[in-house]
Design a protein around this motif. Structure first.
Motif, PDB file in Angstrom:
ATOM      1  N   MET A  98      46.316  32.133 106.664  1.00 10.63           N
ATOM      2  CA  MET A  98      46.901  30.925 107.243  1.00 10.63           C
ATOM      3  C   MET A  98      47.604  30.097 106.169  1.00 10.63           C
ATOM      4  O   MET A  98      48.719  29.595 106.373  1.00 10.63           O
ATOM      5  N   HIS A  99      46.974  29.962 105.018  1.00  7.81           N
ATOM      6  CA  HIS A  99      47.605  29.241 103.910  1.00  7.81           C
ATOM      7  C   HIS A  99      48.938  29.877 103.537  1.00  7.81           C
ATOM      8  O   HIS A  99      49.943  29.175 103.323  1.00  7.81           O
ATOM      9  N   PHE A 100      48.964  31.193 103.435  1.00 10.44           N
ATOM     10  CA  PHE A 100      50.184  31.907 103.049  1.00 10.44           C
ATOM     11  C   PHE A 100      51.348  31.521 103.950  1.00 10.44           C
ATOM     12  O   PHE A 100      52.431  31.153 103.474  1.00 10.44           O
ATOM     13  N   TYR A 101      51.130  31.559 105.264  1.00 10.71           N
ATOM     14  CA  TYR A 101      52.225  31.254 106.189  1.00 10.71           C
ATOM     15  C   TYR A 101      52.504  29.758 106.284  1.00 10.71           C
ATOM     16  O   TYR A 101      53.672  29.347 106.388  1.00 10.71           O
ATOM     17  N   LEU A 102      51.480  28.932 106.231  1.00 11.54           N
ATOM     18  CA  LEU A 102      51.708  27.484 106.236  1.00 11.54           C
ATOM     19  C   LEU A 102      52.565  27.053 105.057  1.00 11.54           C
ATOM     20  O   LEU A 102      53.358  26.103 105.156  1.00 11.54           O
ATOM     21  N   SER A 103      52.451  27.765 103.939  1.00 12.73           N
ATOM     22  CA  SER A 103      53.174  27.369 102.731  1.00 12.73           C
ATOM     23  C   SER A 103      54.689  27.479 102.879  1.00 12.73           C
ATOM     24  O   SER A 103      55.434  26.900 102.089  1.00 12.73           O
ATOM     25  N   PHE A 104      55.152  28.193 103.899  1.00 14.84           N
ATOM     26  CA  PHE A 104      56.592  28.361 104.110  1.00 14.84           C
ATOM     27  C   PHE A 104      57.142  27.461 105.204  1.00 14.84           C
ATOM     28  O   PHE A 104      58.285  27.646 105.655  1.00 14.84           O
ATOM     29  N   GLY A 105      56.360  26.473 105.641  1.00 13.94           N
ATOM     30  CA  GLY A 105      56.858  25.575 106.678  1.00 13.94           C
ATOM     31  C   GLY A 105      57.165  26.317 107.954  1.00 13.94           C
ATOM     32  O   GLY A 105      56.386  27.153 108.406  1.00 13.94           O
ATOM     33  N   THR A 106      58.324  26.045 108.533  1.00 19.85           N
ATOM     34  CA  THR A 106      58.716  26.716 109.782  1.00 19.85           C
ATOM     35  C   THR A 106      59.510  27.988 109.519  1.00 19.85           C
ATOM     36  O   THR A 106      59.847  28.700 110.453  1.00 19.85           O
ATOM     37  N   GLN A 107      59.808  28.278 108.256  1.00 15.72           N
ATOM     38  CA  GLN A 107      60.786  29.319 107.943  1.00 15.72           C
ATOM     39  C   GLN A 107      60.185  30.701 107.710  1.00 15.72           C
ATOM     40  O   GLN A 107      60.906  31.702 107.668  1.00 15.72           O
ATOM     41  N   GLY A 108      58.856  30.760 107.531  1.00 16.32           N
ATOM     42  CA  GLY A 108      58.240  32.066 107.346  1.00 16.32           C
ATOM     43  C   GLY A 108      58.829  32.798 106.162  1.00 16.32           C
ATOM     44  O   GLY A 108      59.063  32.225 105.097  1.00 16.32           O
ATOM     45  N   LEU A 109      59.120  34.078 106.368  1.00 13.78           N
ATOM     46  CA  LEU A 109      59.589  34.926 105.278  1.00 13.78           C
ATOM     47  C   LEU A 109      61.100  35.139 105.335  1.00 13.78           C
ATOM     48  O   LEU A 109      61.607  36.214 105.050  1.00 13.78           O
ATOM     49  N   ASN A 110      61.815  34.077 105.685  1.00 10.49           N
ATOM     50  CA  ASN A 110      63.264  34.100 105.624  1.00 10.49           C
ATOM     51  C   ASN A 110      63.729  34.013 104.170  1.00 10.49           C
ATOM     52  O   ASN A 110      62.937  33.734 103.263  1.00 10.49           O
ATOM     53  N   LYS A 111      65.010  34.225 103.959  1.00 12.90           N
ATOM     54  CA  LYS A 111      65.582  34.091 102.623  1.00 12.90           C
ATOM     55  C   LYS A 111      65.335  32.687 102.107  1.00 12.90           C
ATOM     56  O   LYS A 111      65.591  31.706 102.804  1.00 12.90           O
ATOM     57  N   ILE A 112      64.815  32.581 100.902  1.00 17.28           N
ATOM     58  CA  ILE A 112      64.350  31.288 100.412  1.00 17.28           C
ATOM     59  C   ILE A 112      65.513  30.373 100.033  1.00 17.28           C
ATOM     60  O   ILE A 112      66.599  30.833  99.673  1.00 17.28           O
ATOM     61  N   PRO A 113      65.283  29.056 100.081  1.00 15.68           N
ATOM     62  CA  PRO A 113      66.324  28.096  99.711  1.00 15.68           C
ATOM     63  C   PRO A 113      66.398  27.907  98.197  1.00 15.68           C
ATOM     64  O   PRO A 113      65.516  28.341  97.454  1.00 15.68           O
ATOM     65  N   GLU A 114      67.434  27.226  97.756  1.00 16.71           N
ATOM     66  CA  GLU A 114      67.543  26.905  96.332  1.00 16.71           C
ATOM     67  C   GLU A 114      66.417  25.985  95.897  1.00 16.71           C
ATOM     68  O   GLU A 114      65.860  26.132  94.817  1.00 16.71           O
ATOM     69  N   ASN A 115      66.090  25.032  96.753  1.00 14.47           N
ATOM     70  CA  ASN A 115      65.049  24.048  96.447  1.00 14.47           C
ATOM     71  C   ASN A 115      63.965  24.138  97.514  1.00 14.47           C
ATOM     72  O   ASN A 115      64.250  23.985  98.706  1.00 14.47           O
ATOM     73  N   PRO A 116      62.716  24.405  97.136  1.00 13.33           N
ATOM     74  CA  PRO A 116      61.655  24.520  98.141  1.00 13.33           C
ATOM     75  C   PRO A 116      61.564  23.320  99.081  1.00 13.33           C
ATOM     76  O   PRO A 116      61.176  23.468 100.247  1.00 13.33           O
TER      77      PRO A 116
END
Length: 277
Positions: free
Chosen positions: A91-109
């Motif tokens: 749960m922590h793993f997925y919560l850490s990505f907000g609503t975006q899950g394992l999409n391509k990451i942004p420049e700034n978290p």
């Protein structure tokens, strides 16, 4: 300025016992598409609460499109009461990505919101911090009113320190009132860390069969910050993964490489529960 994206839960904290009720409903034929009165009856959650607890379950990676996610099915099969440390970490793993899950990451978290900023920017720079430190660091980052930021971020902290939430993993510990530390987590078993590696590999390296070890260590929004560990600790787990046949390591000459030997990340998640002793 970024948006915090932490209003999804209303004023309801993460409580795994309530998440379980949502998962049970999501496992039925109608899933969470059922009528609101029926969902309220099935879950015992009030009108204002059903949707918010559902949002927690979605963000935690356990529900997708009104039904159990593949991960949610494995969780409900092996840990129906959500008592396992494996579930806390998942749960922590997925919560850490907000609503975006394992999409391509942004420049700034921070572009993905307050939770992602907390895990991938704030904590790596602040192994010990006060609640006020977190609030003051967040105020210049997010566009919400100054008084609103503490109201929303407190739910992130509570998710990690309350026993009804994710406290078992000890990712963050409250060492005295309103003062916290990280870096002393109770890590999950090697199979779950292998699952995280596999999902992050899929996100950033697609179907590559081998990746430089240094690229794993340097992975942005990667496995080191999500586990709250340093490269030396990860190397120990990589060695265990190799002994379990999850990966192969080439360390005879530089640059060192990791070769993937897993076929399906979900198999690693299943083994994480089966071998959780």
């Amino acid at each position: 300025m970024a948006k915090m994206q932490l209003h999804f839960n209303g004023n309801f904290s993460l409580k795994k016992e309530e998440i379980k009720r949502i998962l049970d409903a999501a496992s039925e034929k109608e899933g969470l598409k059922d009528t609101l009165p029926n969902l309220m009856t099935k879950t015992g959650l009030g009108n204002a609460k059903v949707g918010k607890i559902k949002s927690w379950a979605i963000r935690a990676g356990l529900v997708k499109d009104n039904y159990l996610s593949p991960e949610g099915k494995i969780v409900l099969k092996h840990d129906p009461y959500l008592k396992s440390i494996i579930t806390d970490w998942l749960m922590h793993f997925y919560l850490s990505f907000g609503t975006q899950g394992l999409n391509k990451i942004p420049e700034n978290p921070a572009e993905w919101g307050g939770w992602t900023y907390f895990i991938y920017t704030f904590l790596p720079e602040n192994s010990t911090f006060s609640k006020n430190d977190l609030f003051q660091n967040s105020i210049p980052i997010f566009e919400e009113l100054d008084k609103e930021i503490p109201k929303r971020i407190k739910y992130v902290l509570r998710a990690y320190v309350e026993q009804q939430a994710l406290a078992n993993c000890q990712f963050i510990q409250e060492i005295k009132t309103d003062t916290y530390q990280t870096g002393k987590a109770k890590l999950p078993n090697t199979y779950l860390i292998g699952y995280f590696l596999a999902k992050l590999w899929e996100r950033d390296f697609n179907q590559e069969t081998s990746v430089l070890t240094d690229d794993i260590f340097a992975q942005r929004m990667g496995i080191l910050p999500v586990l709250g560990i340093q490269s030396e600790t990860l190397q120990q787990h990589l060695n265990r993964m190799e002994s379990l046949g999850i990966i192969e390591q080439r360390r005879t000459v530089l640059p060192y490489q990791i070769i993937r030997r897993w076929d399906d990340a979900l198999t690693l998640l299943e083994k994480a529960y089966v071998n959780n002793k």
